[in-house]
Write a protein that holds these residues in place. Structure first.
Motif, short mmCIF file in Angstrom:
data_model
loop_
_atom_site.label_atom_id
_atom_site.label_comp_id
_atom_site.label_asym_id
_atom_site.label_seq_id
_atom_site.Cartn_x
_atom_site.Cartn_y
_atom_site.Cartn_z
N ASP A 63 8.79 10.06 6.65
CA ASP A 63 9.39 11.38 6.84
C ASP A 63 9.46 11.78 8.32
O ASP A 63 10.21 12.69 8.67
CB ASP A 63 8.60 12.44 6.09
N ASN A 81 0.11 7.57 5.44
CA ASN A 81 0.45 7.83 4.04
C ASN A 81 -0.82 8.11 3.23
O ASN A 81 -1.89 7.58 3.52
CB ASN A 81 1.19 6.63 3.44
N GLU A 82 -0.66 8.94 2.21
CA GLU A 82 -1.79 9.25 1.33
C GLU A 82 -1.70 8.38 0.08
O GLU A 82 -0.62 8.25 -0.52
CB GLU A 82 -1.76 10.73 0.94
N GLN A 138 1.71 2.29 5.01
CA GLN A 138 1.93 2.66 6.40
C GLN A 138 0.87 3.68 6.82
O GLN A 138 0.54 4.58 6.04
CB GLN A 138 3.33 3.24 6.60
N PRO A 172 0.72 4.94 -4.26
CA PRO A 172 1.11 5.95 -3.26
C PRO A 172 1.08 7.36 -3.85
O PRO A 172 1.42 7.57 -5.01
CB PRO A 172 2.54 5.54 -2.90
N ARG A 208 1.54 10.32 -1.24
CA ARG A 208 2.45 11.02 -0.34
C ARG A 208 2.79 10.12 0.82
O ARG A 208 1.90 9.64 1.52
CB ARG A 208 1.84 12.32 0.19
N THR A 209 4.08 9.88 1.04
CA THR A 209 4.53 9.01 2.13
C THR A 209 4.96 9.89 3.30
O THR A 209 6.05 10.44 3.31
CB THR A 209 5.70 8.12 1.68
N ARG A 210 4.05 10.03 4.27
CA ARG A 210 4.34 10.89 5.42
C ARG A 210 5.05 10.14 6.54
O ARG A 210 5.87 10.70 7.24
CB ARG A 210 3.04 11.49 5.96
N MET A 235 5.11 1.41 1.57
CA MET A 235 4.14 2.46 1.20
C MET A 235 2.81 2.27 1.90
O MET A 235 2.01 3.20 1.97
CB MET A 235 3.93 2.47 -0.32
#
Length: 241
Positions: free
Chosen positions: A81, A53-54, A50, A74, A76-78, A48
């Motif tokens: 994706d 990521n938000e 990274q 966490p 939002r894990t962009r 998480m």
């Protein structure tokens, strides 16, 4: 003990000791801010933490001048994706690296932070991000005091005939206004004037913004080189043509 809560975008993660990391974030209310995350290298937390990521963070320190610690949740894990799309992942990495490179520490930049978060969302969603990325780099230059003025001709020519950018002032120049000096000016891509967003146009626009990043921004930051992540984005765009 000083404590505040905020949310924002992870820009960078660096190992610290055996199990911790130093997390660099672009927060909404506190700007670019760093803190230690204990256990940040664990199998549970590392995915998480990274860039891109938000997260929501709580920062604590005994004194405001201390590095302090982050507690992270966490939102939002962009990054994960985008693993299947090397081009968008390269763009997200470039956004994070350039933000960490250019923005002052602990200085709120709410409008630019919101724009950066919106670009990260566009990259994760995959729609309209080419134009957003070009204008984000232009906004980064403006935030750094190196704004480009493409509203009219610096030499008094027609505003509907703009074709160049002065490499010194960042002002647009028309074909007629350039005259014999045209070969000393930077081409002004149509995309930077609202033209179609294409891969070729994006590369041309990033050539222009890259000049100002290297020639004007980097010297104000101690001659540090532009982050390699941006060159990787350029290479990814060239491969995608």
């Amino acid at each position: 003990m000083i404590e505040w809560r905020d949310r924002g975008l992870i820009l960078a993660v660096r190992p610290h000791g055996e199990t911790a990391v130093i997390l660099e974030t672009l927060t909404r209310g506190h700007g670019r801010h760093l803190g230690i995350v204990h256990g940040g290298r664990s199998r549970r937390r590392a995915p998480m933490l990274q860039p891109g990521n938000e997260v929501e963070v709580v920062w604590r320190a005994r004194l405001d001048t201390h590095l302090g610690t982050f507690t992270v949740e966490p939102l939002r894990t962009r990054a994960g994706d985008l693993l299947g799309d090397p081009l968008r992942l390269a763009a997200l990495s470039s956004v994070c690296a350039l933000s960490a490179f250019a923005l002052p520490e602990r200085e709120p930049v709410p409008a630019f932070q919101a724009r950066t978060e919106a670009l990260a969302d566009a990259l994760a969603d995959g729609a309209g991000w080419l134009r957003d990325y070009v204008f984000w780099e232009m906004a980064l230059l403006e935030e750094s005091g190196i704004g480009l003025d493409l509203s009219g001709c610096a030499a008094g020519g027609a505003a509907d005939d703009l074709a160049y950018i002065s490499p010194r002032t960042g002002r647009a120049v028309s074909r007629a206004g350039a005259g014999a000096w045209a070969d000393r000016l930077l081409p002004l891509p149509e995309m930077m004037l609202g033209g179609p967003a294409t891969l070729q146009g994006t590369l041309a626009a990033l050539t222009a913004t890259g000049h100002f990043l290297e020639a004007q921004l980097a010297p104000t930051l101690g001659e540090r080189p532009i982050p390699p992540a941006r060159a990787r984005l350029i290479a990814a765009l060239q491969r995608a043509l």
